[in-house]
Design a protein around this motif. Structure first.
Motif, PDB file in Angstrom:
ATOM      1  N   UNK A   1     -33.350 -28.945  29.383  1.00  0.00           N
ATOM      2  CA  UNK A   1     -32.436 -28.189  30.357  1.00  0.00           C
ATOM      3  C   UNK A   1     -32.653 -28.201  32.190  1.00  0.00           C
ATOM      4  N   UNK A   2     -33.956 -26.875  32.298  1.00  0.00           N
ATOM      5  CA  UNK A   2     -34.515 -27.138  33.257  1.00  0.00           C
ATOM      6  C   UNK A   2     -34.588 -28.371  33.918  1.00  0.00           C
ATOM      7  N   UNK A   3     -35.714 -29.244  33.515  1.00  0.00           N
ATOM      8  CA  UNK A   3     -36.295 -30.963  33.796  1.00  0.00           C
ATOM      9  C   UNK A   3     -34.272 -31.337  34.532  1.00  0.00           C
ATOM     10  N   UNK A   4     -33.312 -31.718  33.293  1.00  0.00           N
ATOM     11  CA  UNK A   4     -32.307 -31.961  33.687  1.00  0.00           C
ATOM     12  C   UNK A   4     -31.642 -31.550  34.870  1.00  0.00           C
ATOM     13  N   UNK A   5     -31.948 -30.251  34.905  1.00  0.00           N
ATOM     14  CA  UNK A   5     -30.861 -29.351  36.331  1.00  0.00           C
ATOM     15  C   UNK A   5     -32.356 -29.492  37.642  1.00  0.00           C
ATOM     16  N   UNK A   6     -33.277 -29.811  37.186  1.00  0.00           N
ATOM     17  CA  UNK A   6     -34.642 -30.127  38.922  1.00  0.00           C
ATOM     18  C   UNK A   6     -33.421 -31.887  39.584  1.00  0.00           C
ATOM     19  N   UNK A   7     -33.360 -32.136  38.243  1.00  0.00           N
ATOM     20  CA  UNK A   7     -33.373 -34.023  38.553  1.00  0.00           C
ATOM     21  C   UNK A   7     -31.858 -34.492  39.279  1.00  0.00           C
ATOM     22  N   UNK A   8     -30.989 -33.108  38.828  1.00  0.00           N
ATOM     23  CA  UNK A   8     -29.585 -33.871  38.757  1.00  0.00           C
ATOM     24  C   UNK A   8     -28.979 -32.938  39.815  1.00  0.00           C
ATOM     25  N   UNK A   9     -30.209 -31.934  41.305  1.00  0.00           N
ATOM     26  CA  UNK A   9     -30.068 -31.233  42.463  1.00  0.00           C
ATOM     27  C   UNK A   9     -30.062 -32.364  43.914  1.00  0.00           C
ATOM     28  N   UNK A  10     -28.748 -31.932  44.295  1.00  0.00           N
ATOM     29  CA  UNK A  10     -29.265 -33.121  45.726  1.00  0.00           C
ATOM     30  C   UNK A  10     -29.869 -31.946  46.326  1.00  0.00           C
TER      31      UNK A  10
ATOM     32  N   UNK B   1     -47.585 -39.179  40.033  1.00  0.00           N
ATOM     33  CA  UNK B   1     -48.216 -40.530  40.575  1.00  0.00           C
ATOM     34  C   UNK B   1     -46.981 -41.272  39.344  1.00  0.00           C
ATOM     35  N   UNK B   2     -47.105 -41.236  38.150  1.00  0.00           N
ATOM     36  CA  UNK B   2     -46.539 -41.624  37.337  1.00  0.00           C
ATOM     37  C   UNK B   2     -44.941 -42.106  37.355  1.00  0.00           C
ATOM     38  N   UNK B   3     -44.253 -40.826  37.999  1.00  0.00           N
ATOM     39  CA  UNK B   3     -43.020 -40.345  38.232  1.00  0.00           C
ATOM     40  C   UNK B   3     -42.342 -41.044  39.378  1.00  0.00           C
TER      41      UNK B   3
ATOM     42  N   UNK C   1     -40.691 -34.361  47.204  1.00  0.00           N
ATOM     43  CA  UNK C   1     -40.464 -32.461  46.723  1.00  0.00           C
ATOM     44  C   UNK C   1     -39.412 -32.866  45.191  1.00  0.00           C
ATOM     45  N   UNK C   2     -38.665 -33.565  44.925  1.00  0.00           N
ATOM     46  CA  UNK C   2     -37.901 -32.925  44.153  1.00  0.00           C
ATOM     47  C   UNK C   2     -39.341 -33.936  43.038  1.00  0.00           C
ATOM     48  N   UNK C   3     -39.620 -34.911  43.170  1.00  0.00           N
ATOM     49  CA  UNK C   3     -40.457 -35.388  42.236  1.00  0.00           C
ATOM     50  C   UNK C   3     -41.603 -34.106  41.655  1.00  0.00           C
ATOM     51  N   UNK C   4     -42.086 -32.964  43.142  1.00  0.00           N
ATOM     52  CA  UNK C   4     -43.524 -32.176  42.576  1.00  0.00           C
ATOM     53  C   UNK C   4     -42.702 -31.445  41.666  1.00  0.00           C
ATOM     54  N   UNK C   5     -41.203 -30.671  42.635  1.00  0.00           N
ATOM     55  CA  UNK C   5     -40.380 -29.629  41.482  1.00  0.00           C
ATOM     56  C   UNK C   5     -40.788 -30.451  40.455  1.00  0.00           C
ATOM     57  N   UNK C   6     -40.227 -31.123  39.954  1.00  0.00           N
ATOM     58  CA  UNK C   6     -40.031 -31.439  38.887  1.00  0.00           C
ATOM     59  C   UNK C   6     -41.678 -31.791  37.559  1.00  0.00           C
TER      60      UNK C   6
ATOM     61  N   UNK D   1     -33.305 -38.587  48.931  1.00  0.00           N
ATOM     62  CA  UNK D   1     -34.895 -38.733  48.345  1.00  0.00           C
ATOM     63  C   UNK D   1     -35.131 -39.828  47.103  1.00  0.00           C
ATOM     64  N   UNK D   2     -33.681 -39.851  45.920  1.00  0.00           N
ATOM     65  CA  UNK D   2     -34.132 -39.758  44.878  1.00  0.00           C
ATOM     66  C   UNK D   2     -34.825 -38.603  44.024  1.00  0.00           C
TER      67      UNK D   2
END
Length: 86
Positions: A77-86, A50-52, A17-22, A12-13
């Protein structure tokens, strides 16, 4: 200023959920965090759902996550992991 370039892996890009977790993780950080698409557009507040969402980052696109201050590398590092998780 520290930064991480990440390719978004979630189907979903960087939406829903990925945006909320980030954003939830970003809000815990004491420093400002920005996110920008690598191809176009300026950086947005990484603590704003909203910005994300408005960045409209899709699966396979890359973003640059930036932060500055004590503990920035760990947060990035933590944010990069969230963004790169399928």
């Amino acid at each position: 200023m520290g930064e991480r370039k990440v390719t978004v892996a979630a189907e979903v890009g960087l939406h829903a959920r990925p945006a909320a977790t980030f954003v939830q993780r970003a809000k815990l950080a004491p420093m400002d965090i920005t996110v920008a698409k690598t191809h176009g557009g300026g950086p947005v507040n990484g603590k704003s759902i909203l910005a994300i969402m408005a960045l409209d980052v899709r699966q396979g696109e890359s973003v640059v996550i930036s932060a500055e201050g004590e503990g920035a590398d760990e947060v990035l590092d933590e944010l990069a992991k969230i963004a790169s998780t399928p």
